[in-house]
Design a protein around this motif. Structure first.
Motif, PDB file in Angstrom:
ATOM      1  N   ASP A   1      14.648  14.447  67.227  1.00 58.12           N
ATOM      2  CA  ASP A   1      15.977  13.839  67.238  1.00 58.12           C
ATOM      3  C   ASP A   1      17.017  14.921  67.528  1.00 58.12           C
ATOM      4  N   GLU A   2      17.723  14.818  68.639  1.00 59.59           N
ATOM      5  CA  GLU A   2      18.697  15.831  69.042  1.00 59.59           C
ATOM      6  C   GLU A   2      20.132  15.495  68.646  1.00 59.59           C
ATOM      7  N   ASP A   3      20.327  14.404  67.943  1.00 61.65           N
ATOM      8  CA  ASP A   3      21.671  14.005  67.524  1.00 61.65           C
ATOM      9  C   ASP A   3      22.012  14.676  66.199  1.00 61.65           C
ATOM     10  N   TRP A   4      22.812  15.741  66.282  1.00 58.50           N
ATOM     11  CA  TRP A   4      23.211  16.475  65.085  1.00 58.50           C
ATOM     12  C   TRP A   4      24.706  16.288  64.784  1.00 58.50           C
ATOM     13  N   ALA A   5      25.286  15.194  65.283  1.00 65.61           N
ATOM     14  CA  ALA A   5      26.718  14.964  65.052  1.00 65.61           C
ATOM     15  C   ALA A   5      27.028  14.832  63.562  1.00 65.61           C
ATOM     16  N   ALA A   6      26.066  14.327  62.796  1.00 66.84           N
ATOM     17  CA  ALA A   6      26.293  14.123  61.358  1.00 66.84           C
ATOM     18  C   ALA A   6      25.709  15.267  60.526  1.00 66.84           C
ATOM     19  N   GLY A   7      25.388  16.401  61.166  1.00 67.45           N
ATOM     20  CA  GLY A   7      24.815  17.533  60.436  1.00 67.45           C
ATOM     21  C   GLY A   7      25.813  18.194  59.501  1.00 67.45           C
TER      22      GLY A   7
ATOM     23  N   CYS B   1       7.933  12.394  60.876  1.00 69.86           N
ATOM     24  CA  CYS B   1       8.344  13.800  61.030  1.00 69.86           C
ATOM     25  C   CYS B   1       8.573  14.133  62.492  1.00 69.86           C
ATOM     26  N   ARG B   2       7.705  13.614  63.371  1.00 68.06           N
ATOM     27  CA  ARG B   2       7.866  13.894  64.794  1.00 68.06           C
ATOM     28  C   ARG B   2       9.187  13.314  65.309  1.00 68.06           C
TER      29      ARG B   2
ATOM     30  N   TYR C   1      21.762  20.815  57.913  1.00 68.40           N
ATOM     31  CA  TYR C   1      20.814  19.769  57.521  1.00 68.40           C
ATOM     32  C   TYR C   1      21.416  18.390  57.797  1.00 68.40           C
ATOM     33  N   ARG C   2      20.542  17.390  57.852  1.00 69.68           N
ATOM     34  CA  ARG C   2      20.961  15.998  57.976  1.00 69.68           C
ATOM     35  C   ARG C   2      19.945  15.150  57.229  1.00 69.68           C
ATOM     36  N   ARG C   3      20.371  14.006  56.791  1.00 69.00           N
ATOM     37  CA  ARG C   3      19.497  13.056  56.124  1.00 69.00           C
ATOM     38  C   ARG C   3      19.581  11.740  56.889  1.00 69.00           C
ATOM     39  N   ARG C   4      18.467  11.350  57.468  1.00 71.67           N
ATOM     40  CA  ARG C   4      18.440  10.161  58.319  1.00 71.67           C
ATOM     41  C   ARG C   4      17.133   9.413  58.102  1.00 71.67           C
TER      42      ARG C   4
END
Length: 219
Positions: A35-41, A29-30, A15-18
């Protein structure tokens, strides 16, 4: 007692919170799902999902080297079981709607299949492994005194199933046009051991294969 190499898996949510700036909730939501940046997941270890079987091989330590065996459907991932079962239920619903529109009663076979499908659907929703089409020890159930040759089962790939359906439709047309050659007629009747399927029976068989091929791809 034989050895089997079993590969199991479970999914761990990430999960991520952004914060996203957008005109509406839908647009926000879209932006989030695209968003493909999951570095902070972050991994959510407290929400690990079910354990399911992803591979079986004959022998000890035989993963990706021994003979691969099919995974019993009731040990597959629940979301895949639901997706496959949806196609089966849709096929059964279409058949029963066709009977309703034609003003005829559904056959006992279709009703029995529907009852089995409902039972399996309830088990999937409940997170249960069954109903298991096999015995508790994994061995096939006995045929209750019937000839096992009358209940042959063959695992096929989707492309193979489609080829069988194509052949059945061609056979149906040849019978209807009375153009079936002696060699093919001999195969159809097993050398005269039985009369063979008529066009209506072939049509019913094709419908059965279409429904069964939706999850298990078995003939």
């Amino acid at each position: 007692m034989p050895d089997y190499t079993i590969e199991t898996m479970y999914h761990l949510p990430v999960y991520r919170r952004r914060t996203y700036r957008a005109a509406t909730v839908v647009q926000a939501c879209r932006l989030a799902v695209e968003d493909e940046d999951w570095a902070a997941g972050s991994l959510d270890h407290d929400s690990a999902e079910e354990t399911f079987v992803t591979g079986i091989w004959d022998g000890a330590d035989a993963a990706w080297s021994g003979s691969a065996l099919p995974v019993p459907a009731h040990f597959e991932e629940a979301v895949q079981r639901k997706a496959g079962h949806f196609e089966i239920l849709l096929g059964l619903l279409k058949m029963m709607l066709a009977d309703l529109r034609a003003g005829r009663a559904s056959s006992g076979e279709w009703i029995e299949r529907a009852e089995q499908a409902v039972g399996l659907g309830e088990a999937i929703l409940a997170g249960a492994r069954g109903p298991n089409p096999q015995g508790q020890d994994g061995d096939p159930r006995p045929d209750c005194g019937e000839d096992a040759q009358e209940h042959l089962s063959l695992t096929v790939r989707p492309a193979e199933r489609d080829a069988v359906l194509t052949g059945l439709r061609l056979l149906q047309r040849a019978i209807e046009a009375d153009s079936l050659g002696p060699l093919l007629r001999d195969i159809l009747t097993n050398g005269g051991a039985h009369p063979g399927l008529d066009p209506e029976a072939i049509d019913t068989l094709c419908e059965r294969l279409n429904i069964q091929g939706g999850h298990h791809d078995r003939l």
